[in-house]
Design a protein around this motif. Structure first.
Motif, PDB file in Angstrom:
ATOM      1  N   ASN A  90     -21.199 129.290 -24.394  1.00 18.33           N
ATOM      2  CA  ASN A  90     -22.057 128.177 -23.963  1.00 18.33           C
ATOM      3  C   ASN A  90     -21.314 126.853 -23.949  1.00 18.33           C
ATOM      4  N   ALA A  91     -20.026 126.874 -24.308  1.00 21.71           N
ATOM      5  CA  ALA A  91     -19.180 125.687 -24.180  1.00 21.71           C
ATOM      6  C   ALA A  91     -18.355 125.719 -22.892  1.00 21.71           C
ATOM      7  N   ALA A  92     -18.485 126.792 -22.106  1.00 24.21           N
ATOM      8  CA  ALA A  92     -17.684 126.944 -20.889  1.00 24.21           C
ATOM      9  C   ALA A  92     -18.182 126.013 -19.786  1.00 24.21           C
ATOM     10  N   THR A  93     -17.249 125.569 -18.958  1.00 21.21           N
ATOM     11  CA  THR A  93     -17.580 124.818 -17.746  1.00 21.21           C
ATOM     12  C   THR A  93     -16.766 125.388 -16.597  1.00 21.21           C
ATOM     13  N   PHE A  94     -17.278 125.197 -15.382  1.00 24.22           N
ATOM     14  CA  PHE A  94     -16.679 125.818 -14.209  1.00 24.22           C
ATOM     15  C   PHE A  94     -16.584 124.806 -13.073  1.00 24.22           C
ATOM     16  N   SER A  95     -15.411 124.708 -12.466  1.00 23.82           N
ATOM     17  CA  SER A  95     -15.248 123.794 -11.340  1.00 23.82           C
ATOM     18  C   SER A  95     -14.109 124.259 -10.450  1.00 23.82           C
ATOM     19  N   ALA A  96     -14.193 123.883  -9.175  1.00 24.71           N
ATOM     20  CA  ALA A  96     -13.130 124.158  -8.209  1.00 24.71           C
ATOM     21  C   ALA A  96     -12.926 122.870  -7.410  1.00 24.71           C
ATOM     22  N   PRO A  97     -12.357 121.839  -8.061  1.00 23.88           N
ATOM     23  CA  PRO A  97     -12.352 120.481  -7.510  1.00 23.88           C
ATOM     24  C   PRO A  97     -11.236 120.190  -6.504  1.00 23.88           C
ATOM     25  N   TYR A  98     -10.947 121.158  -5.639  1.00 25.47           N
ATOM     26  CA  TYR A  98      -9.886 120.960  -4.645  1.00 25.47           C
ATOM     27  C   TYR A  98     -10.172 119.760  -3.748  1.00 25.47           C
ATOM     28  N   ILE A  99     -11.445 119.509  -3.496  1.00 23.78           N
ATOM     29  CA  ILE A  99     -11.834 118.410  -2.616  1.00 23.78           C
ATOM     30  C   ILE A  99     -11.309 117.072  -3.121  1.00 23.78           C
TER      31      ILE A  99
ATOM     32  N   TYR B  78     -25.640 129.254  -0.394  1.00 24.55           N
ATOM     33  CA  TYR B  78     -24.896 128.189   0.268  1.00 24.55           C
ATOM     34  C   TYR B  78     -24.963 126.863  -0.481  1.00 24.55           C
ATOM     35  N   GLN B  79     -26.158 126.471  -0.929  1.00 21.01           N
ATOM     36  CA  GLN B  79     -26.317 125.141  -1.520  1.00 21.01           C
ATOM     37  C   GLN B  79     -25.509 124.979  -2.807  1.00 21.01           C
ATOM     38  N   ARG B  80     -25.529 125.984  -3.647  1.00 15.26           N
ATOM     39  CA  ARG B  80     -24.731 125.896  -4.871  1.00 15.26           C
ATOM     40  C   ARG B  80     -23.241 125.918  -4.545  1.00 15.26           C
ATOM     41  N   ALA B  81     -22.849 126.756  -3.589  1.00 16.72           N
ATOM     42  CA  ALA B  81     -21.439 126.798  -3.185  1.00 16.72           C
ATOM     43  C   ALA B  81     -21.008 125.451  -2.610  1.00 16.72           C
ATOM     44  N   PHE B  82     -21.876 124.822  -1.848  1.00 13.34           N
ATOM     45  CA  PHE B  82     -21.576 123.496  -1.297  1.00 13.34           C
ATOM     46  C   PHE B  82     -21.355 122.495  -2.426  1.00 13.34           C
ATOM     47  N   ALA B  83     -22.224 122.536  -3.431  1.00 13.65           N
ATOM     48  CA  ALA B  83     -22.095 121.608  -4.551  1.00 13.65           C
ATOM     49  C   ALA B  83     -20.762 121.788  -5.264  1.00 13.65           C
ATOM     50  N   MET B  84     -20.312 123.032  -5.442  1.00  9.60           N
ATOM     51  CA  MET B  84     -19.068 123.271  -6.159  1.00  9.60           C
ATOM     52  C   MET B  84     -17.846 123.018  -5.291  1.00  9.60           C
TER      53      MET B  84
ATOM     54  N   VAL C 214     -17.582 121.678  -1.930  1.00 12.78           N
ATOM     55  CA  VAL C 214     -17.508 120.504  -1.063  1.00 12.78           C
ATOM     56  C   VAL C 214     -17.725 119.216  -1.843  1.00 12.78           C
ATOM     57  N   MET C 215     -18.584 119.260  -2.855  1.00 13.71           N
ATOM     58  CA  MET C 215     -18.839 118.066  -3.664  1.00 13.71           C
ATOM     59  C   MET C 215     -17.997 118.022  -4.932  1.00 13.71           C
ATOM     60  N   GLY C 216     -17.380 119.153  -5.296  1.00 17.44           N
ATOM     61  CA  GLY C 216     -16.545 119.183  -6.489  1.00 17.44           C
ATOM     62  C   GLY C 216     -17.314 119.124  -7.785  1.00 17.44           C
ATOM     63  N   ARG C 217     -18.559 119.595  -7.777  1.00 21.22           N
ATOM     64  CA  ARG C 217     -19.394 119.538  -8.965  1.00 21.22           C
ATOM     65  C   ARG C 217     -18.957 120.561 -10.016  1.00 21.22           C
ATOM     66  N   THR C 218     -19.150 120.203 -11.278  1.00 21.36           N
ATOM     67  CA  THR C 218     -18.875 121.093 -12.402  1.00 21.36           C
ATOM     68  C   THR C 218     -20.167 121.762 -12.841  1.00 21.36           C
ATOM     69  N   PHE C 219     -20.106 123.075 -13.097  1.00 26.05           N
ATOM     70  CA  PHE C 219     -21.261 123.834 -13.563  1.00 26.05           C
ATOM     71  C   PHE C 219     -21.112 124.121 -15.052  1.00 26.05           C
ATOM     72  N   THR C 220     -22.216 124.027 -15.779  1.00 27.84           N
ATOM     73  CA  THR C 220     -22.242 124.470 -17.171  1.00 27.84           C
ATOM     74  C   THR C 220     -22.383 125.993 -17.207  1.00 27.84           C
ATOM     75  N   ALA C 221     -22.257 126.552 -18.398  1.00 25.60           N
ATOM     76  CA  ALA C 221     -22.435 128.000 -18.542  1.00 25.60           C
ATOM     77  C   ALA C 221     -23.849 128.414 -18.147  1.00 25.60           C
ATOM     78  N   ALA C 222     -24.830 127.613 -18.536  1.00 31.33           N
ATOM     79  CA  ALA C 222     -26.218 127.936 -18.185  1.00 31.33           C
ATOM     80  C   ALA C 222     -26.417 127.888 -16.676  1.00 31.33           C
ATOM     81  N   GLU C 223     -25.824 126.895 -16.021  1.00 31.56           N
ATOM     82  CA  GLU C 223     -25.939 126.791 -14.567  1.00 31.56           C
ATOM     83  C   GLU C 223     -25.217 127.940 -13.875  1.00 31.56           C
ATOM     84  N   ALA C 224     -24.062 128.338 -14.410  1.00 37.29           N
ATOM     85  CA  ALA C 224     -23.316 129.460 -13.841  1.00 37.29           C
ATOM     86  C   ALA C 224     -24.099 130.760 -13.998  1.00 37.29           C
ATOM     87  N   HIS C 225     -24.766 130.910 -15.129  1.00 41.28           N
ATOM     88  CA  HIS C 225     -25.587 132.094 -15.350  1.00 41.28           C
ATOM     89  C   HIS C 225     -26.752 132.115 -14.366  1.00 41.28           C
TER      90      HIS C 225
END
Length: 252
Positions: free
Chosen positions: A124-133, A153-159, A161-172
């Protein structure tokens, strides 16, 4: 293994691939990509290996590509992306179930590789991001295909295209993390999942897994398409300015 940054061990039919470069938050070098590829590739024709675990140990999964190493490779040889691409091809063609154990930050390739895995545990301390943008770049590793397929699509866009970071709960909630556990317990729980998989009929697992997954040919086509666009973007004014700003911040 070079510098001990990738450790490969085996236990009860499971090959464990551990990123071990804590001083750099497990940032991945070209050597590390090659060693991970080798560990995956050599498991393919070994019937004693029933599944694999990829882990970064406790506290961090990986900070993604080592930018210093990446930039050095980019200026020294034209095939700089080949080591990362080889790792991605190894994942795309892999026929064994792969479990990821994520404790802490998972950035860039650290998050991209999870979409090639079959079961993902996160603390639950994990975070996920793909901030290439933020570097003026585009998605890699067939993430533009796998992320929308997995989480919409919308969640993929957020990660992506927008470079958003997801928490473990959001990733789940997004569907790319199976189970959230307490910090320090991801690898222990991953080994339990691996034992469950290893008890199942191996051929039936392999066939079922293949039916569920995107075909390797489609994955490699998207990997190649993204790599071509990524290479073009590396030469762009946006990317040059972003990399210069990033390197200047590191020097301060």
């Amino acid at each position: 293994m070079p510098n001990g940054n990738i450790v490969v061990s085996e236990e009860r039919g499971t090959r464990v691939i551990t990123l071990r470069r804590p001083s750099k938050k497990n940032a991945i070098t070209q050597d590390m990509y090659r060693e991970m590829s080798r560990a995956i590739d050599t498991a393919q024709n070994n019937p004693d290996i029933r599944c694999m675990i990829i882990t970064g140990g406790s506290g961090v999964f990986t900070a993604g590509d080592d930018i210093d190493d990446f930039m050095h490779a980019d200026t020294s040889r034209p095939e700089t992306l080949s080591d990362g691409a080889k790792f991605l091809y190894s994942l795309a063609h892999n026929a064994k179930p792969v479990i990821a154990a994520v404790d802490g930050a998972s950035i860039g390739m650290g998050t991209v590789m999870l979409f090639h895995c079959d079961y993902v545990l996160a603390s639950n301390a994990a975070t996920f991001s793909a901030p290439y943008i933020h570097l003026g770049l585009v998605p890699v590793g067939a993430s533009s295909l796998l992320m929308p397929n997995t989480m919409g699509y919308q969640r993929a866009f957020a990660m992506l295209v927008m470079g958003r970071t997801f928490t473990a709960a959001e990733a789940h909630a997004a569907g790319f993390v199976n189970t959230v556990v307490s910090p320090g317990h991801t690898e222990v729980e991953a080994r339990k999942v691996a034992r469950d998989i290893c008890r199942l009929p191996a051929e039936a697992v392999a066939i079922s897994r293949k039916l569920l997954r995107v075909a390797s040919e489609e994955l490699t086509r998207r990997i190649d398409q993204e790599a071509h666009l990524f290479g073009e973007r590396l030469k762009s004014e946006e990317a040059t300015a972003a990399f210069n700003a990033f390197m200047n911040r590191k020097k301060r």
